[in-house]
Design an enzyme around this catalytic site. Structure first.
Site, PDB file in Angstrom:
ATOM      1  CG  HIS A  60      -0.319   0.047   2.541  1.00  0.00           C
ATOM      2  ND1 HIS A  60       0.506  -0.954   3.027  1.00  0.00           N
ATOM      3  CD2 HIS A  60      -0.378   0.990   3.531  1.00  0.00           C
ATOM      4  CE1 HIS A  60       0.909  -0.643   4.253  1.00  0.00           C
ATOM      5  NE2 HIS A  60       0.397   0.534   4.565  1.00  0.00           N
ATOM      6  CG  ASP A  64       5.024   2.556   7.334  1.00  0.00           C
ATOM      7  OD1 ASP A  64       4.166   2.970   6.535  1.00  0.00           O
ATOM      8  OD2 ASP A  64       4.738   1.832   8.309  1.00  0.00           O
ATOM      9  CG  HIS A  65       4.227  -0.469   4.248  1.00  0.00           C
ATOM     10  ND1 HIS A  65       4.316  -1.799   4.600  1.00  0.00           N
ATOM     11  CD2 HIS A  65       3.757   0.177   5.348  1.00  0.00           C
ATOM     12  CE1 HIS A  65       3.904  -1.944   5.856  1.00  0.00           C
ATOM     13  NE2 HIS A  65       3.569  -0.753   6.328  1.00  0.00           N
ATOM     14  CG  ASP A 210       0.578  -1.581   7.664  1.00  0.00           C
ATOM     15  OD1 ASP A 210       1.472  -2.441   7.713  1.00  0.00           O
ATOM     16  OD2 ASP A 210       0.783  -0.369   7.834  1.00  0.00           O
ATOM     17  CG  HIS A 268       3.759  -3.030  10.677  1.00  0.00           C
ATOM     18  ND1 HIS A 268       2.828  -2.271  11.354  1.00  0.00           N
ATOM     19  CD2 HIS A 268       4.126  -2.287   9.604  1.00  0.00           C
ATOM     20  CE1 HIS A 268       2.638  -1.142  10.711  1.00  0.00           C
ATOM     21  NE2 HIS A 268       3.420  -1.119   9.645  1.00  0.00           N
TER      22      HIS A 268
END
Length: 302
Positions: A60, A64-65, A210, A268
């Site tokens: 997504h 942070d991804h 997430d 995570h």
């Protein structure tokens, strides 16, 4: 199947902890899954060959991804990459990466192939003769997918001693691997199972980024060998999970148990917790085989 954790913390990079990124080596592929800040440095630190990365899967468009992706794309250019690069991710990923390349006047000298995703149903997005990759629709604050990587059933394995004893010509080895009965040098039909071993069990890996606790994913990942599932919170802060659309360690364990997963890897983590062992402790009250992701950690599954 080999998994290398490049980063496994939530939200922001830390001095000793990176945001989400990992390398999955499966069937001679080297897949990069998510690409948070610092991914390039981690790739170099762990001696990953950049030219082996042909496919990148982004869950997504939270920073942070994927904030490390534009830099990696640019570095590939500086390294005079020639091979195509396939990027799978939410609709919009092509726009944001190409805009950065445009404004920096840094167009690539290799082909960028974007595969933008928008479906809320699981779909096959990559396939060759050895592996399949499916999306795992998740529920987060924005459109998000996990990914299921599945080895295809391999060839049967030759039992050399049995083959020699049965007097079978090597020209028939390919047919034996494909499961056929063959005729030996004496004209006798030899049953395949008498001179071969069954294929190695095909492995599977599910990456669940997430997401709020979502039982709807269980049928998609049923009987998966290894499940990576986000576990941002411990039970002390479970009330924050629905608000932020994240999961707890116990919720991740519940998904693993319902899916009959072989191994659960937690990751995570919120930076509010100094002791990661608490994540394992809480998860193991629900599911037995729990491991902790840590930056730089390697997992081998044979």
């Amino acid at each position: 199947m080999r998994l290398t954790i490049l980063g496994c913390y939530s939200a922001t990079p830390r001095t000793l902890g990176n945001t989400t990124a990992q390398i999955l080596e499966i069937c001679n592929h080297m897949f990069l899954i998510d690409c948070g800040e610092g991914t390039q440095v981690q790739l170099r630190k762990h001696k990953v060959k950049f030219n082996r990365i042909k496919h990148i899967f982004i869950s997504h468009l939270h920073g942070d991804h994927f904030y490390g992706l534009a830099g990696l794309v640019s570095t590939f250019r500086l390294l005079t990459r020639e091979a195509d690069l396939h990027i799978y991710g939410p609709k919009g990923i092509k726009e944001v990466i190409t805009l950065q390349m445009k404004l920096a006047d840094s167009w690539t000298n290799y082909k960028l192939c974007f595969h933008e995703l928008s479906s809320t149903e699981s779909q096959l997005i990559f396939e060759d003769d050895k592996v399949e990759v499916y999306t795992i629709p998740l529920e987060h604050r924005i459109y998000t997918n996990g990914y299921l990587f599945k080895e295809k059933k391999g060839d049967r394995r030759i039992n050399i001693d049995a083959v020699q004893e049965a007097n079978i010509n090597t020209a028939y080895f390919r047919k034996l691997k494909q499961g056929f009965d063959v005729t030996n040098e004496d004209g006798v039909l030899i049953k395949n199972e008498a001179v071969t071993f069954a294929p190695k069990k095909a492995k599977s890996y599910a990456f669940c980024s997430d997401t709020i606790y979502r039982e709807a994913i269980v049928p998609i990942i049923k009987n998966v060998d290894v499940l990576y599932h986000e576990s941002t919170f411990l039970e002390a802060h479970a009330h924050l999970a629905p608000k932020t659309k994240h999961s707890t360690a116990k919720e991740a364990a519940s998904i693993a148990k319902q899916a009959n997963a072989g191994t659960l890897i937690l990751g995570h983590y919120s930076s509010r917790y100094p002791d990661l062992e608490m994540f394992k402790t809480e998860a193991k009250t629900v599911f037995t085989n729990v491991k902790l992701a840590e930056d730089g950690k390697h997992f081998h599954f044979s």
